[in-house]
Design an enzyme around this catalytic site. Structure first.
Site, PDB file in Angstrom:
ATOM      1  N   SER A  86       0.868  -1.177   0.000  1.00 21.87           N
ATOM      2  CA  SER A  86       0.000   0.000   0.000  1.00 21.87           C
ATOM      3  C   SER A  86       0.904   1.225   0.000  1.00 21.87           C
ATOM      4  O   SER A  86       0.959   1.992   0.950  1.00 21.87           O
ATOM      5  CB  SER A  86      -0.914  -0.009   1.229  1.00 21.87           C
ATOM      6  OG  SER A  86      -0.161   0.084   2.417  1.00 21.87           O
ATOM      7  N   GLN A 127      -6.402  -1.716   7.293  1.00 22.95           N
ATOM      8  CA  GLN A 127      -5.265  -2.583   6.974  1.00 22.95           C
ATOM      9  C   GLN A 127      -4.647  -3.272   8.186  1.00 22.95           C
ATOM     10  O   GLN A 127      -4.221  -4.414   8.096  1.00 22.95           O
ATOM     11  CB  GLN A 127      -4.202  -1.732   6.263  1.00 22.95           C
ATOM     12  CG  GLN A 127      -2.987  -2.466   5.785  1.00 22.95           C
ATOM     13  CD  GLN A 127      -2.061  -1.528   5.025  1.00 22.95           C
ATOM     14  OE1 GLN A 127      -2.287  -1.238   3.858  1.00 22.95           O
ATOM     15  NE2 GLN A 127      -1.028  -1.029   5.687  1.00 22.95           N
ATOM     16  N   GLU A 128      -4.594  -2.561   9.340  1.00 23.39           N
ATOM     17  CA  GLU A 128      -3.849  -3.107  10.476  1.00 23.39           C
ATOM     18  C   GLU A 128      -4.564  -2.820  11.793  1.00 23.39           C
ATOM     19  O   GLU A 128      -5.028  -1.703  12.018  1.00 23.39           O
ATOM     20  CB  GLU A 128      -2.431  -2.508  10.513  1.00 23.39           C
ATOM     21  CG  GLU A 128      -1.725  -2.688   9.180  1.00 23.39           C
ATOM     22  CD  GLU A 128      -0.359  -2.008   9.082  1.00 23.39           C
ATOM     23  OE1 GLU A 128       0.201  -1.598  10.106  1.00 23.39           O
ATOM     24  OE2 GLU A 128       0.133  -1.884   7.945  1.00 23.39           O
ATOM     25  N   GLU A 151       1.659  -9.540   7.072  1.00 25.61           N
ATOM     26  CA  GLU A 151       2.482  -9.101   8.203  1.00 25.61           C
ATOM     27  C   GLU A 151       2.338 -10.016   9.418  1.00 25.61           C
ATOM     28  O   GLU A 151       2.689  -9.645  10.538  1.00 25.61           O
ATOM     29  CB  GLU A 151       2.155  -7.644   8.557  1.00 25.61           C
ATOM     30  CG  GLU A 151       2.488  -6.709   7.382  1.00 25.61           C
ATOM     31  CD  GLU A 151       2.401  -5.237   7.722  1.00 25.61           C
ATOM     32  OE1 GLU A 151       1.854  -4.899   8.792  1.00 25.61           O
ATOM     33  OE2 GLU A 151       2.895  -4.420   6.918  1.00 25.61           O
ATOM     34  N   LYS A 174       9.669   5.022   7.522  1.00 23.31           N
ATOM     35  CA  LYS A 174      10.015   3.868   6.697  1.00 23.31           C
ATOM     36  C   LYS A 174      11.225   4.255   5.857  1.00 23.31           C
ATOM     37  O   LYS A 174      11.134   5.143   4.999  1.00 23.31           O
ATOM     38  CB  LYS A 174       8.851   3.522   5.769  1.00 23.31           C
ATOM     39  CG  LYS A 174       7.618   2.955   6.465  1.00 23.31           C
ATOM     40  CD  LYS A 174       6.456   2.867   5.478  1.00 23.31           C
ATOM     41  CE  LYS A 174       5.341   1.968   5.973  1.00 23.31           C
ATOM     42  NZ  LYS A 174       4.125   2.099   5.121  1.00 23.31           N
ATOM     43  N   ARG A 203       8.071  -2.725   6.256  1.00 21.63           N
ATOM     44  CA  ARG A 203       7.141  -2.728   5.130  1.00 21.63           C
ATOM     45  C   ARG A 203       6.422  -4.077   5.103  1.00 21.63           C
ATOM     46  O   ARG A 203       6.869  -5.032   5.734  1.00 21.63           O
ATOM     47  CB  ARG A 203       7.862  -2.515   3.781  1.00 21.63           C
ATOM     48  CG  ARG A 203       8.594  -1.208   3.615  1.00 21.63           C
ATOM     49  CD  ARG A 203       7.794   0.018   3.931  1.00 21.63           C
ATOM     50  NE  ARG A 203       6.567   0.224   3.163  1.00 21.63           N
ATOM     51  CZ  ARG A 203       6.407   1.145   2.225  1.00 21.63           C
ATOM     52  NH1 ARG A 203       7.415   1.951   1.919  1.00 21.63           N
ATOM     53  NH2 ARG A 203       5.248   1.298   1.608  1.00 21.63           N
ATOM     54  N   SER A 204       5.356  -4.151   4.323  1.00 17.74           N
ATOM     55  CA  SER A 204       4.646  -5.434   4.248  1.00 17.74           C
ATOM     56  C   SER A 204       5.488  -6.492   3.536  1.00 17.74           C
ATOM     57  O   SER A 204       5.358  -7.683   3.806  1.00 17.74           O
ATOM     58  CB  SER A 204       3.285  -5.254   3.572  1.00 17.74           C
ATOM     59  OG  SER A 204       3.425  -4.590   2.336  1.00 17.74           O
TER      60      SER A 204
END
Ligand code: PGA
Ligand code: ZN
Length: 424
Positions: free
Chosen positions: A40, A161-162, A203, A333, A362-363
């Site tokens: 993403s 997403q998380e 992840e 990141k 990162r994923s």
């Protein structure tokens, strides 16, 4: 002095090629670094160079980036003192010559930048966190365990997403790792008992097909309690919404319906009022500055609002956010910006502007653990590197155990103090 730089194509955790760089110094030290990759990704990230040759790895090969290291970036820094990180990063940026590192590739540049730092640390006979952070590096970060995966990281129907567990009440990092892992296992049992699949997302979190995002938070709270902990006091929760992924033409589509910014802001305010949420990342899209401003004004005093796609670890984007009073935290990141020096610049800018910083994987990851050392080096107090499962995630959590042991009595676990806005 840097004597030689080599690179190769290796695989990341999703089975996609990525760049690994090796740096040899004239004292015989050899160190390597591997580059992660997102799914993403933000539109404003530095450029990840892929071959586009469909006959190899479906076009995702990185032989061009590898060649850029071997033929251009490496030779450009040969003979330079490895501890001159800023000068080396400058040379790398100038050799590339573009604004977004698109010619040689940010993946090529980052591999060199990180491998140089590791070699310099080794040559100075210092652990990486100590070399990068100096004598004051001592703060062990709160691990944010991404235990439910949705969005682009899983094939379920969850929009967000998380979903994080944040063990803020632990006394040490080691204890926080144990707490988070115990809840992770209880969560698996709870999902199973409710008839949901417990396969893992990218992840390492579970990827159940939950009917709503709120249900994900309900499951976290139940699992925390069932594992014997107190939600909010021992273990808080958090979200990475990754809203850019479901934003199109000014409309947010969540749970099958279109939402205005005002509706979403109310929705998040309601979640914050009803769950012990310490952090919400990318609650809105990467270019929705006005929406972000509304969100920050509404709940920014109560909860950490993290800019990931919004800031892309870029000091210029972050400065825009600071000037507009948008968000209050920076996601860090290394491959979004492409050099160690610029990453440190972004963190320094965040810190002096009253923004917190969360180090992030990162994923698509590798066995490289640089971000664990970086988190301690800058005393960030927060790191997210997935669930406590899958070795590319656990490698970072394990490295933090080693660092905590290495620091001994000097180690301090950031705990609740990492989230100054959390009142819950
Ligand atoms: P990515 O996801 O690595 O796929 O971009 C991580 C995140 O959004 O924080
Ligand atoms: Zn994110």
């Amino acid at each position: 002095l840097i004597e030689a730089v080599n690179a190769r194509e290796i695989l990341d955790s999703r089975g996609n090629p990525t760049v690994e760089v090796e740096v040899l110094l004239d004292d015989g030290i050899v160190q390597r670094a591997a580059v992660p990759s997102g799914a993403s990704t933000g539109a404003f990230e530095a450029y990840e160079l892929r071959d586009g040759d469909k006959s190899r790895y479906n076009g995702k090969g990185v032989l061009k980036a590898v060649a850029a290291v071997v033929d251009e970036l490496g030779p450009a820094i040969e003979g330079v003192e490895a501890s001159e990180q800023r000068i080396i990063d400058e040379i790398l940026i100038e050799t590339d010559g573009t604004d977004n590192k698109s010619r040689t590739g940010a993946n090529a540049i980052l591999g060199v930048s990180l491998a140089v730092a590791k070699a310099a640390a080794d040559s100075a006979d210092l652990p990486l966190f100590r070399y990068l952070g100096g004598p004051n590096a001592h703060l062990l970060p709160v691990p944010l365990f991404n235990v439910i995966n949705g969005g682009e990281h899983a094939d379920n129907g969850i929009d967000f997403q998380e979903f994080f567990l944040a063990p803020i009440g632990a006394d040490t990092y080691g204890e926080s790792l144990r707490w988070g892992t115990e809840v992770y296992h209880v969560l698996k049992g709870e999902l199973k008992a409710a008839g949901f699949a417990t396969g893992l997302g990218d992840e390492g979190g579970f990827a159940p097909d939950l009917p709503s995002n709120r249900e994900g938070l309900d499951f976290l709270i139940r699992a925390i309690e069932k594992a014997g902990f107190t939600p909010g006091t021992d273990i808080a929760v958090g979200l990475d919404v990754a809203a850019t992924e479901f934003y199109k033409d000014g409309v947010y589509t969540v749970e099958g319906k279109a939402w205005s910014v005002d509706e979403l802001v109310d929705y998040f305010a309601d979640l914050v009022a009803n769950f012990p949420i310490v952090t919400i990342e990318d609650a809105l899209a990467e270019d929705d500055w006005d929406g972000w401003k509304k969100l920050t004004d509404a709940i920014g005093s109560k909860v950490q609002l993290v800019g990931d796609d919004l800031f892309v670890t870029n000091p210029t984007r972050l400065q825009q956010g600071i000037d507009r009073g948008v968000a209050n935290s920076l996601l860090v990141k290394v491959n979004q910006i492409g050099t160690l020096s610029e990453t440190l610049d972004a963190i320094a800018l965040a810190t002096r502007s009253g923004y917190t910083s969360m180090l992030s994987h990162r994923s698509g990851e590798t066995e490289d653990t640089t971000i664990a050392d970086l988190a301690v080096a800058v005393n960030a107090g927060q790191i997210k590197t997935g669930a406590p499962a899958r070795s590319e995630r656990v490698a970072k959590y394990n490295q933090l155990l080693r660092i905590e042991e290495d620091l001994g009595d000097a180690a301090v676990f950031a705990g609740r103090s990492a989230f100054p806005r959390f009142k819950g």
